[in-house]
Design a protein around this motif. Structure first.
Motif, PDB file in Angstrom:
ATOM      1  N   GLU A   9       0.835  -1.218   0.000  1.00  0.00           N
ATOM      2  CA  GLU A   9       0.000   0.000   0.000  1.00  0.00           C
ATOM      3  C   GLU A   9       0.861   1.256   0.000  1.00  0.00           C
ATOM      4  N   GLU A  10       1.921   1.252   0.821  1.00  0.00           N
ATOM      5  CA  GLU A  10       2.788   2.438   0.902  1.00  0.00           C
ATOM      6  C   GLU A  10       3.546   2.668  -0.403  1.00  0.00           C
ATOM      7  N   LYS A  11       3.835   1.605  -1.133  1.00  0.00           N
ATOM      8  CA  LYS A  11       4.525   1.789  -2.424  1.00  0.00           C
ATOM      9  C   LYS A  11       3.676   2.617  -3.390  1.00  0.00           C
ATOM     10  N   LYS A  12       2.353   2.642  -3.171  1.00  0.00           N
ATOM     11  CA  LYS A  12       1.466   3.410  -4.062  1.00  0.00           C
ATOM     12  C   LYS A  12       1.450   4.900  -3.723  1.00  0.00           C
ATOM     13  N   PHE A  13       2.039   5.280  -2.588  1.00  0.00           N
ATOM     14  CA  PHE A  13       2.041   6.687  -2.166  1.00  0.00           C
ATOM     15  C   PHE A  13       2.878   7.546  -3.122  1.00  0.00           C
ATOM     16  N   LYS A  14       2.632   8.884  -3.054  1.00  0.00           N
ATOM     17  CA  LYS A  14       3.555   9.817  -3.704  1.00  0.00           C
ATOM     18  C   LYS A  14       4.759   9.932  -2.775  1.00  0.00           C
ATOM     19  N   ILE A  15       5.910   9.496  -3.250  1.00  0.00           N
ATOM     20  CA  ILE A  15       7.076   9.356  -2.362  1.00  0.00           C
ATOM     21  C   ILE A  15       8.182  10.325  -2.761  1.00  0.00           C
ATOM     22  N   ILE A  16       8.788  10.950  -1.756  1.00  0.00           N
ATOM     23  CA  ILE A  16      10.043  11.671  -1.983  1.00  0.00           C
ATOM     24  C   ILE A  16      11.158  10.880  -1.303  1.00  0.00           C
ATOM     25  N   ASP A  17      12.244  10.657  -2.049  1.00  0.00           N
ATOM     26  CA  ASP A  17      13.442  10.036  -1.486  1.00  0.00           C
ATOM     27  C   ASP A  17      14.489  11.134  -1.418  1.00  0.00           C
ATOM     28  N   CYS A  18      14.792  11.589  -0.214  1.00  0.00           N
ATOM     29  CA  CYS A  18      15.725  12.703  -0.067  1.00  0.00           C
ATOM     30  C   CYS A  18      17.081  12.185   0.395  1.00  0.00           C
ATOM     31  N   ALA A  19      18.137  12.684  -0.236  1.00  0.00           N
ATOM     32  CA  ALA A  19      19.485  12.124  -0.106  1.00  0.00           C
ATOM     33  C   ALA A  19      19.499  10.759  -0.805  1.00  0.00           C
ATOM     34  N   ALA A  20      18.880  10.732  -1.974  1.00  0.00           N
ATOM     35  CA  ALA A  20      18.691   9.471  -2.705  1.00  0.00           C
ATOM     36  C   ALA A  20      19.969   8.985  -3.367  1.00  0.00           C
ATOM     37  N   GLY A  21      20.889   9.900  -3.674  1.00  0.00           N
ATOM     38  CA  GLY A  21      22.169   9.520  -4.272  1.00  0.00           C
ATOM     39  C   GLY A  21      21.995   8.633  -5.496  1.00  0.00           C
ATOM     40  N   PRO A  22      22.932   7.686  -5.698  1.00  0.00           N
ATOM     41  CA  PRO A  22      22.862   6.809  -6.874  1.00  0.00           C
ATOM     42  C   PRO A  22      22.127   5.509  -6.567  1.00  0.00           C
ATOM     43  N   SER A  23      21.105   5.584  -5.714  1.00  0.00           N
ATOM     44  CA  SER A  23      20.311   4.393  -5.412  1.00  0.00           C
ATOM     45  C   SER A  23      19.429   4.052  -6.619  1.00  0.00           C
ATOM     46  N   SER A  24      19.083   2.763  -6.760  1.00  0.00           N
ATOM     47  CA  SER A  24      18.216   2.372  -7.882  1.00  0.00           C
ATOM     48  C   SER A  24      16.742   2.366  -7.478  1.00  0.00           C
TER      49      SER A  24
ATOM     50  N   LEU B 167      13.832  22.155   0.717  1.00  0.00           N
ATOM     51  CA  LEU B 167      13.498  21.482  -0.539  1.00  0.00           C
ATOM     52  C   LEU B 167      12.437  22.295  -1.278  1.00  0.00           C
ATOM     53  N   PRO B 168      12.455  22.265  -2.623  1.00  0.00           N
ATOM     54  CA  PRO B 168      11.591  23.166  -3.393  1.00  0.00           C
ATOM     55  C   PRO B 168      10.190  22.596  -3.650  1.00  0.00           C
ATOM     56  N   PHE B 169       9.502  22.199  -2.586  1.00  0.00           N
ATOM     57  CA  PHE B 169       8.166  21.622  -2.771  1.00  0.00           C
ATOM     58  C   PHE B 169       7.161  22.298  -1.859  1.00  0.00           C
ATOM     59  N   ASP B 170       5.901  22.348  -2.326  1.00  0.00           N
ATOM     60  CA  ASP B 170       4.821  22.857  -1.474  1.00  0.00           C
ATOM     61  C   ASP B 170       4.506  21.832  -0.386  1.00  0.00           C
ATOM     62  N   ASN B 171       3.891  22.335   0.678  1.00  0.00           N
ATOM     63  CA  ASN B 171       3.423  21.426   1.734  1.00  0.00           C
ATOM     64  C   ASN B 171       2.439  20.414   1.154  1.00  0.00           C
ATOM     65  N   HIS B 172       2.438  19.236   1.698  1.00  0.00           N
ATOM     66  CA  HIS B 172       1.483  18.164   1.332  1.00  0.00           C
ATOM     67  C   HIS B 172       1.667  17.647  -0.089  1.00  0.00           C
ATOM     68  N   ARG B 173       2.825  17.917  -0.704  1.00  0.00           N
ATOM     69  CA  ARG B 173       3.073  17.435  -2.066  1.00  0.00           C
ATOM     70  C   ARG B 173       3.260  15.913  -2.082  1.00  0.00           C
ATOM     71  N   PHE B 174       3.765  15.369  -0.961  1.00  0.00           N
ATOM     72  CA  PHE B 174       4.064  13.925  -0.886  1.00  0.00           C
ATOM     73  C   PHE B 174       3.284  13.273   0.256  1.00  0.00           C
ATOM     74  N   ASP B 175       3.116  11.943   0.112  1.00  0.00           N
ATOM     75  CA  ASP B 175       2.489  11.177   1.196  1.00  0.00           C
ATOM     76  C   ASP B 175       3.542  10.570   2.122  1.00  0.00           C
ATOM     77  N   LEU B 176       4.739  10.375   1.575  1.00  0.00           N
ATOM     78  CA  LEU B 176       5.757   9.651   2.344  1.00  0.00           C
ATOM     79  C   LEU B 176       7.141  10.186   1.978  1.00  0.00           C
ATOM     80  N   ALA B 177       7.937  10.496   2.998  1.00  0.00           N
ATOM     81  CA  ALA B 177       9.318  10.943   2.765  1.00  0.00           C
ATOM     82  C   ALA B 177      10.273   9.868   3.278  1.00  0.00           C
ATOM     83  N   LEU B 178      11.189   9.453   2.415  1.00  0.00           N
ATOM     84  CA  LEU B 178      12.194   8.466   2.806  1.00  0.00           C
ATOM     85  C   LEU B 178      13.568   9.131   2.824  1.00  0.00           C
ATOM     86  N   CYS B 179      14.368   8.764   3.788  1.00  0.00           N
ATOM     87  CA  CYS B 179      15.706   9.340   3.892  1.00  0.00           C
ATOM     88  C   CYS B 179      16.614   8.252   4.458  1.00  0.00           C
ATOM     89  N   SER B 180      17.444   7.697   3.598  1.00  0.00           N
ATOM     90  CA  SER B 180      18.252   6.548   4.013  1.00  0.00           C
ATOM     91  C   SER B 180      19.733   6.885   4.004  1.00  0.00           C
TER      92      SER B 180
END
Ligand code: SAM
Length: 158
Positions: free
Chosen positions: A27-42, A133-146
């Motif tokens: 279910e979470e994979k269907k969210f609008k996701i931001i990956d911040c500090a994503a680097g060269p991850s696939s 980050l250059p985004f409006d509030n509520h633009r994403f459902d989930l923020a990932l930072c690994s």
């Protein structure tokens, strides 16, 4: 922060590793996701391939795929040498050995490098960095930072 090419040490994980790290549900994979500090991850490439919606941010996206690739070639063996020197501080349950770790990381980063030129055009990869980050509030459902917040805690305040 202005980053220099010779200072970057690219290192990226894959979708399976992100799913395990963040315990991502179908279910979470269907969210609008931001990956911040994503680097060269696939993660972005593999999620987009499965038709999910991910935007990745990182300051290294100011460099092109050839430049990032050059830094991967220049730095990856040194990372593995350091990991070997600190072998006992790692849990080897999933990746088994430094050699296999290198293989898995390189495969993820190769996928990223192939996807990056297109993905950058499509604005799936954005040159942007915390703390702003250059985004409006509520633009994403989930923020990932690994593998960022603790690694870079000397550079950014809480
Ligand atoms: C160890 S990599 C992690 C890559 C990916 N998240 C993974 O787990 O495979 C850390 C990343 O943080 C990025 N970074 C450094 N400073 C940053 C900032 N201020 N905002 C966002 N990302 C930053 C680096 O460029 C690097 O690509």
């Amino acid at each position: 922060m202005t980053i220099k090419l010779e200072k970057i040490v690219p290192w990226g994980r894959n979708l399976d590793e992100y799913i395990s790290m963040f315990d991502l549900t179908p279910e979470e994979k269907k969210f609008k996701i931001i990956d911040c500090a994503a680097g060269p991850s696939s993660f972005n490439y593999e999620m987009t391939f499965e038709r999910y919606n991910v935007i990745s941010c990182d300051p290294i996206y100011k460099f092109n795929a050839d430049e990032i690739s050059q830094r991967i070639q220049a730095t990856s063996q040194n990372i593995i040498d350091q990991i070997k020197a600190n072998y006992d501080t790692f849990v080897w349950q999933n990746l088994q050995s430094p050699e296999n770790l290198l293989k898995v990381r390189m495969a993820a980063m190769e996928k990223f490098l192939l996807d990056f030129p297109n993905g950058f055009q499509e604005k799936r990869y954005l040159t942007a960095e915390l703390p702003k980050l250059p985004f409006d509030n509520h633009r994403f459902d989930l923020a990932l930072c690994s593998h960022f917040l603790f690694l870079y805690s000397e550079h950014l305040s809480a």
